[in-house]
Design an enzyme around this catalytic site. Structure first.
Site, PDB file in Angstrom:
ATOM      1  N   GLU A  41       0.804  -1.226   0.000  1.00 26.68           N
ATOM      2  CA  GLU A  41       0.000   0.000   0.000  1.00 26.68           C
ATOM      3  C   GLU A  41       0.837   1.276   0.000  1.00 26.68           C
ATOM      4  O   GLU A  41       0.459   2.277  -0.596  1.00 26.68           O
ATOM      5  CB  GLU A  41      -0.963   0.016   1.195  1.00 26.68           C
ATOM      6  CG  GLU A  41      -2.231  -0.788   0.985  1.00 26.68           C
ATOM      7  CD  GLU A  41      -2.023  -2.294   1.046  1.00 26.68           C
ATOM      8  OE1 GLU A  41      -0.941  -2.739   1.473  1.00 26.68           O
ATOM      9  OE2 GLU A  41      -2.950  -3.031   0.660  1.00 26.68           O
ATOM     10  N   HIS A  70     -11.591  -4.728   9.387  1.00 27.02           N
ATOM     11  CA  HIS A  70     -12.025  -4.636   7.988  1.00 27.02           C
ATOM     12  C   HIS A  70     -13.365  -3.928   7.825  1.00 27.02           C
ATOM     13  O   HIS A  70     -14.014  -4.084   6.798  1.00 27.02           O
ATOM     14  CB  HIS A  70     -12.136  -6.045   7.379  1.00 27.02           C
ATOM     15  CG  HIS A  70     -10.819  -6.639   7.005  1.00 27.02           C
ATOM     16  ND1 HIS A  70      -9.789  -6.819   7.903  1.00 27.02           N
ATOM     17  CD2 HIS A  70     -10.342  -7.092   5.814  1.00 27.02           C
ATOM     18  CE1 HIS A  70      -8.758  -7.365   7.288  1.00 27.02           C
ATOM     19  NE2 HIS A  70      -9.061  -7.540   6.031  1.00 27.02           N
TER      20      HIS A  70
END
Ligand SMILES: Cc1ncc(C[n+]2csc(CCOP(=O)(O)OP(=O)(O)O)c2C)c(N)n1
Ligand SMILES: [Mg+2]
Lengths: 326, 326
Positions: B60, B129
């Protein structure tokens, strides 16, 4: 090597050194520079030799120890010094400061203050050239300490996976702030840490501008031909502290003297010029005087420049938007 | 006009922008061969090829950083985070680099990158999440933050985001992606929904509900039920969190004298806090009752279905908040 090229490199290295010495005075004696100030003294040959190997249009991007890179790409010393003094005439009008110099006209994309982050930007700059189908490359500079941050590993990996023209130039000056490579890195052979990502690598005497030039030229040629990222470990040394106020107590006694007395990059090139190129002491002295005058003029320009207008605070928060508060 | 889901509308915007501008490309994890984790870029690899639809490693930091660097060099990257939860790993690249370069370098550099980030909870994916952290990104000057609630807005906002010279965090509420009830008439071809302009999604005289994203549909449910009791809610969809346009919210509040803010993120330091602060600053004389906030409970999202549901806003909670201040 052409004599004229070597003389130009000599001038550039002397300029960096005198510039940095003046910055030190302006900070410590005159209080005109504030905040962080990371000096490049001792490492001059790395920026000068490697940037000397690029062609115009090739990208340069580095970390916060960026004065040497800015001066070498040809940024005006007066505007750089004005930046360090927080003046309106500075290269970013006093916004970026010492760590965030920039000169996009010379495809110098800046100094960056967050360790390792600009390696990812470098991958993007190289990606853009690859995408457009040009043969330009990107030179990215970083320290030994930066090889321990996630950005480093992600950036080398992606550059290789996508076969991008990035020249990773590690300026191994043995310390990240006060922490030596031995205390910070599980692998102390930092060349291996580059080659772990499956790219060609080479260890270079970063105190010898000619060697830096030759190694960088070879790396750039390879990347330009589409052979993907290249890794260069420049062995070098910073003479001053990490930033102003660092008394470098973490260095073993005599280590600095050894580097300075035996390997100084300016003295090394000076010896080559005197011995192999018939340059006279007087010629070198003339260059030194010229550089002194240039640094004096830069300091005068910076000192006499106005502060940024307070109403400029909101300019460019969004590109092209002037004076709007959100 | 075709009726599209939110996901189809976003997909259509991306496809049309890639057809329009050769500098637009997509990079991220599983965007190519897999077709996008949420299938937004399904078929793109076949249509546009590997150069413009680029699968990345799970990295990322460099996804965000390299996209920023490529944008600096003139491309228009759309970088996808598999979900917004993983953008935390890239926080520095987003807020310290993409968001800073324009201002810090005094307008000399711009980074027109779009970060796509599917977000939101309610799917029993557990605490790590299930974030709706949108407001965090809206805290930083330099970054634009948008989050559409309808397919029409999504297509127009995505086109605006790609064409904007500023970096844009484009937050897509996953629970709305394929929801049949948010299907919308979406014009074929080109149109723009400007960033930083809120929208009245329902007119009413009794109470103002300010919301965005998934909250819009919760607010609409509540409003429909309230209408049966003769209570008419006016609903303002912010659409953008940065720049934040509260002009319509303020005008509505000056008419209804009451306001409830609905957001799916945590309430503490949330959108509701900001809206309430600005409404009382700019409309104190119109304040008839406390401004209420309906938000996600201040607890990490649990896995168990009923437990997670209990932590999220719903129509009943909105109705209760409205009735408290009427
Ligand atoms: C992410 C991050 N962590 C910590 C710092 C503080 N810091 C600034 S420079 C530095 C040392 C970096 O050393 P190195 O990469 O070897 O570069 P050098 O200073 O030797 O040129 C540290 C820890 C920072 N700027 N960014
Ligand atoms: Mg170091």
């Amino acid at each position: 090597m052409e004599k004229a090229t070597l003389l130009e490199w000599y001038r550039q290295m002397v300029l960096i050194r005198r510039f940095e010495e003046r910055c030190d005075e302006l900070y410590q004696l005159e209080g005109k520079i504030k905040g962080f100030l990371h000096l490049y003294i001792g490492q001059e040959a790395v920026a000068v030799g490697s940037i000397g190997a690029r062609e115009s249009g090739d990208h340069v991007i580095t970390a916060y120890r960026d004065h040497g890179h800015a001066l070498t790409v040809g940024s005006d010393p007066g505007r750089v010094l004005a930046e360090l003094m927080g003046k309106a005439t500075g290269v970013t009008g006093g916004r970026g400061g010492s760590m965030h110099l920039v000169d996009t006209e010379r495809t110098f994309w800046g100094g960056y203050g967050i360790v390792g982050a600009h390696l990812s930007l470098a991958v993007g700059l190289a990606l853009a050239e690859d995408y457009k189908g040009t043969d330009r490359v990107c030179l990215v500079y970083f320290g030994d300490g930066s090889t321990n941050i996630g950005y480093y590993h992600e950036s080398l990996n992606l550059a290789k996976v996508w076969n991008l023209p990035v020249i990773f130039i590690l300026e191994n000056n043995k310390y990240g702030m006060g922490t030596s490579v031995e205390r910070a890195s599980a692998e102390t052979d930092l060349l291996k840490k580059g080659m772990a990502y499956n790219m060609p690598g080479r260890r270079v005497d970063g105190m010898n501008v000619i060697e830096v030039y030759e190694a960088t030229t070879a790396a750039i040629d390879a990347a330009r031909k589409g052979e993907g990222p290249q890794f260069l470990e420049m062995q070098t040394y910073r003479y001053e502290g990490h930033s102003i106020g660092d008394r470098t107590r973490y260095r073993p006694q005599g280590e600095l003297d050894q580097w300075r007395d035996e390997k100084d990059p300016i003295a090394t090139l000076q010896a080559v010029l005197l011995n192999d190129y018939d340059v006279t002491e007087d010629e070198l002295l003339a260059i030194q005087n010229e550089v002194m005058a240039e640094v004096d003029a830069a300091a005068k320009f910076a000192d006499e420049s106005p502060d940024p207008a307070l109403d400029s605070l909101y300019d460019h928060i969004y590109p092209g938007v002037i004076g709007e508060v959100n | 006009m075709p009726r599209l889901t939110l996901r189809e509308a976003i997909s259509e915007a991306l496809r049309e922008e890639m057809q329009r501008d050769p500098n637009v490309f997509i990079m991220g994890e599983e965007v190519g061969e897999w077709g996008g984790t949420y299938a937004v870029t399904k078929g793109f690899l076949e249509e546009f090829g590997e150069r413009r639809v680029r699968d990345t490693p799970i990295s990322e930091m460099v996804i965000a950083g390299a996209a920023t660097g490529a944008a600096m060099a003139g491309l228009r990257p759309v970088a996808e985070f598999m979900t917004i939860n993983f953008a935390f790993v890239a926080f520095d690249a987003i807020v310290n680099h993409a968001a800073k370069v324009s201002h810090m370098f005094n307008g000399e550099i711009k980074a027109p990158v779009v970060f796509r980030a599917p977000g939101g909870g309610g799917k029993q994916l557990g605490a790590t999440h299930s974030h709706t952290p949108d407001v965090i990104f809206a805290h930083f000057p330099g970054l634009k933050v948008v989050s559409p609630a309808t397919p029409y807005d999504a297509k127009g906002l995505m086109k605006a985001a790609i064409r904007d010279d500023a970096p844009v965090m484009f937050i897509e509420p996953v629970p709305l992606y394929t929801s049949p009830r948010v299907r919308d008439d979406v014009p074929d071809g080109d149109y723009i929904v400007p960033i930083g302009v809120s929208d009245i999604k329902r007119e009413g005289r009794d109470v103002t509900i300010v919301t965005y994203g998934e909250g819009l549909h919760t607010a609409l449910d509540a409003a429909n039920q309230l209408a049966k009791e003769g209570i008419e809610a006016e609903i303002i969809d912010l659409r953008s969190l940065q720049p934040l346009d509260l002009s319509k919210a303020l005008a509505s509040f000056k008419k209804t004298f009451k306001c409830v803010v609905v957001e799916f993120g945590h309430g503490t330091y949330g959108i509701g806090a900001e809206v309430a602060a600005q409404l009382q600053e700019k409309g104190f004389d119109y304040l008839d009752a406390p401004i209420k906030r309906v938000a996600q409970a201040q607890a990490p999202a649990p896995y168990a279905g009923a437990l997670e549901k209990s932590a999220l806003p719903n129509a009943e909670k909105v109705i209760a908040a409205v009735k408290e201040i009427l």
